[in-house]
Design an enzyme around this catalytic site. Sequence first.
Site, PDB file in Angstrom:
ATOM      1  N   HIS A  83       2.015   1.821   7.545  1.00 34.75           N
ATOM      2  CA  HIS A  83       1.326   1.382   6.320  1.00 34.75           C
ATOM      3  C   HIS A  83       2.234   0.566   5.419  1.00 34.75           C
ATOM      4  O   HIS A  83       1.753  -0.201   4.579  1.00 34.75           O
ATOM      5  CB  HIS A  83       0.688   2.571   5.591  1.00 34.75           C
ATOM      6  N   ASP A 219       2.510   6.940  12.237  1.00 36.80           N
ATOM      7  CA  ASP A 219       2.639   5.975  11.139  1.00 36.80           C
ATOM      8  C   ASP A 219       4.021   5.324  11.146  1.00 36.80           C
ATOM      9  O   ASP A 219       4.896   5.666  10.350  1.00 36.80           O
ATOM     10  CB  ASP A 219       2.387   6.688   9.806  1.00 36.80           C
ATOM     11  N   SER A 645       7.715   6.635   1.409  1.00 38.84           N
ATOM     12  CA  SER A 645       7.088   6.201   2.658  1.00 38.84           C
ATOM     13  C   SER A 645       8.103   5.401   3.462  1.00 38.84           C
ATOM     14  O   SER A 645       8.696   4.447   2.956  1.00 38.84           O
ATOM     15  CB  SER A 645       5.865   5.336   2.360  1.00 38.84           C
TER      16      SER A 645
END
Length: 728
Positions: A83, A219, A645
Site C-alpha cells: 500500500h 502487503d 507502514s
Amino acid sequence: MKLIRLFIFLLAFPMFAQQGGMWIPSLLEGMNETEMQNLGMKMSAADIYSVNQSSLKDAVPHFNGGCTSEVISPKGLLLTNHHCGYGQIQSHSTVENDYLADGFWAMNLNEELANPGMTVTFIVEITDVTEKVLEGTKNASSEEERQQMIDRNKQNVVEKSPKEKWQTNRVSTFYDGNQFMLFKVETYKDIRLVGAPPSSVGKYGSDTDNWMWPRHTGDFSLFRIYADKNNRPAEYSEENVPYTPKHYLPVSLDGVAEDDFTLVFGFPGTTDEYLPAVAVEQLVETINPARIGIREVALKEQDVFMRKDQQIKIQYASKYSRIANYYKKWIGESQGLIKTDAVDIKKAQEKELMQRIKAKDLEKQYGSILSDFDTAYAEFKDYDLAYNLFSEAFIRNVELLRNGFQLYQLEQVLESRGEQSFTDRKANLLEDYKSSYKDYSAKVDEKVFEKVIEFYADNLPKQFLTDGLQQKNKAQLTQEIYGKSALTDYASVEKLMDGDAEEVIKRLNEDPGYAFVKKQAQKFYSDALPTYRSKRMEIDALQKEYMTAIVELSPKDARIFPNANGTLRVTYGQVKGYSPKDAVYYEPVTYLEGVMEKYVEGDYEFDLPQKLIDLYEQKDYGKYDENGKMPVNFIGTNHTTGGNSGSPVIDAHGNLIGLNFDRVWEGTMSDIYYDPVISRNIMVDARYILFIIDKYAGASHLIEEMKLVHPKQSKDAMKKKRRSKKRK
C-alpha cells in the site's frame, strides 16, 4: 535545562513491564536498552543507533515522505508495503498491463521502472539542540513572539550546523515544544519499482479486512535505490548504479513464536498520547463522527462505480484506499477509546497530577491548567469542527472542490506575491493536473460532490454557512456545476488557465465550479480560520505547559516518551495474541490455510490467483514453511501508528522477521491511549514475502541478493556444542 536532564533520567530508569512507547533511537541507552534486553534482545543500543559505525538506522529510510522502508541487500534492494508503493504500481498500470491486478516483477535491472519525484531519506545523525533553539525565549512578551523566536533559532541551527553538500539539516520538536532535535539526512531521488505481488495478495481482504485480525495479507512491494558513481544521491539517470548501503538487514528463515522479541524501526506520523480528557471527549463525540460521516458518503458513491467499471476501478483504487484507511481507523479509534474508558482514565491521571501539583506547592504555576483546558476546548469546538469539515470536503474527498481550492490559492498568490509567483505556481499546478486528471472521472466525482456537500451543509455550524449553500437544492447545485464547469476535465482546465494572470483570473471567476469553491473558501477564511488558528495556538501553549508539568511531577518510573512527529523512532515488544472480548482469544500467527478459507472466486476483495491456489494445494512452499504450513501474518505489542507502514520488524539479533503494515481495530486508539491488553500491530511474516517472491513470482534472482539466516538454529547449535564440550 532541568527538563532535559529529567528526560535523560527517566530514560535511564529501569522498568520491568513493557508498556509501549515510541523512543528516539539516539537516546536508547539506559532504561530502554535494559528493558529491551529483559524482553529478549541480544543487541546493544549502539547496534541500533550509532554515528561512528554502521547500525540498524542505516538500513531504515523514510519512504517517499509517508511510509518506512528497509534495505535488504547489498545492492540497495528496498522493501516496503504494497500500500505504500500502491501509487507507483498504479501509475505504471494500464488496462493492457494491469500491474495492480497481475503484479509486476523486474527480472533484471534493465526492467526496473523509474518513479519521478519519489524519494527515500536516511538519517545520518541526531543531535539535541534544545538550548540553542530556546535561547532568549524566556524574555518573549507573548506566545506568538516566543514562537517567532523559536522559528528563527531553528533556522539558524539548520543553516549553521555542519553537513556535506548532498545532505540536509532539519530541526524537529518534541514534548510539545520542550525539546528540539537536529536531524542530518540524505535523500535519494532515483527509486525504481522492482516487484509487487498482485493486489489479490498484496491487498488481500482489501477494506473488509483493513485494521482487522485475523489477517492474511501479503502487503509488500520491492523497490531499488540508485545513486551516482560516488554512491551519493542523484536525480534519475541511466548512468546511476544500485546504491551500496552502510548496512542492510539479513532475513531470518526461522520465523516467530509467542513471546519472541520484536523491534519495529520507522517513522511514525502523529500521536497525541498526552491529550487532556476534555480533548479526547470532544474527539469522540464531535470530530470523529464528522470525519467518519463525510468519508462514508464519499466512499459509498465511489464503490458503486468501481464495482461496475474496470477502468474506474484502476483510476480510483489508490484514492479509495487512501480515504477508506482512516475512515475505518477513526471508527475503531472511537470505539476503542470508549471501550477502554480512556476519558475516565485520563481524568483520574489528571486528578493525581493536580494532587502532586498541590503537594509541591506549584498551584500558582500549574493549578488552573485543567480549567483553562475546559474553557479553551469549549470555545474551540465549533471552529475545530468547521476546520475538519472544510478539509474533508474541499481538500480530501471531492476532486473538483480540491482542484478549485488549489486555484483559489493560486489567485491568492497573485494578490500577495505578484504575477511571476502566479505564473510559476500555475505551471506547477498544470503539471500536477496532467497527472491527476488521468485518474479522474467526472461522473464519479459528480455523485461524490452531491452527497459530500449535502453532509457538509447539514453538519457545519450554521455561522460558517454561506446563504446560498443553506438555501440551494444540492442536486440542482450539483447539476449546474458539473454541467457547466471547466474543472471537470484536463483539456478544459488547460484552456481556462491559458494566458496572463488577468485573463486567467477573469475566466476563473466566470466558472461556476470555481465561483462556488471561492465563495465557500472566503467564508471559511474570514469567519472560521482566524479564530481556529488563534484558539489552536492557545491550546498548543496550554499543552506545552501541561507536558512540562507531567514530566516535572511524574514518578521516577513514569513512561514519558515523546509523541510521534514523523521522525525516526524505535518501538519494541513481543509476539503476543490477545483477547478482544469475553470468551474470544486470537492466536498471534495466521497461515495460508486462512487465506484459502476466506477465498471467494471473482470477489472484489477475496479472490486469489490460480498459481497461489496451486502452490497451496501442492504444499509447494520451498524452504519457507513451518512444519508443513505457510505462515502469513503475525501480531505483537509494538506501539505503532501511520508512518510505521513498511517498517522492518527485527528480531533479537538484528535480522528481519517481518514487515509492519497495520494495527488491530480494537487497538487503533493507541494514537491517543495505548492499552497493552488489546493494542497490537500486524506484520507480514518475512517467510511469506520470500515465498511469494520465489515460488509464486519465480524471481529467485532477488532471493539470491539477500542474506538469509537461521539465528534460532545457530543458537541451538551453539547450545549443543557447549553441552558436548561439557560431556568431554
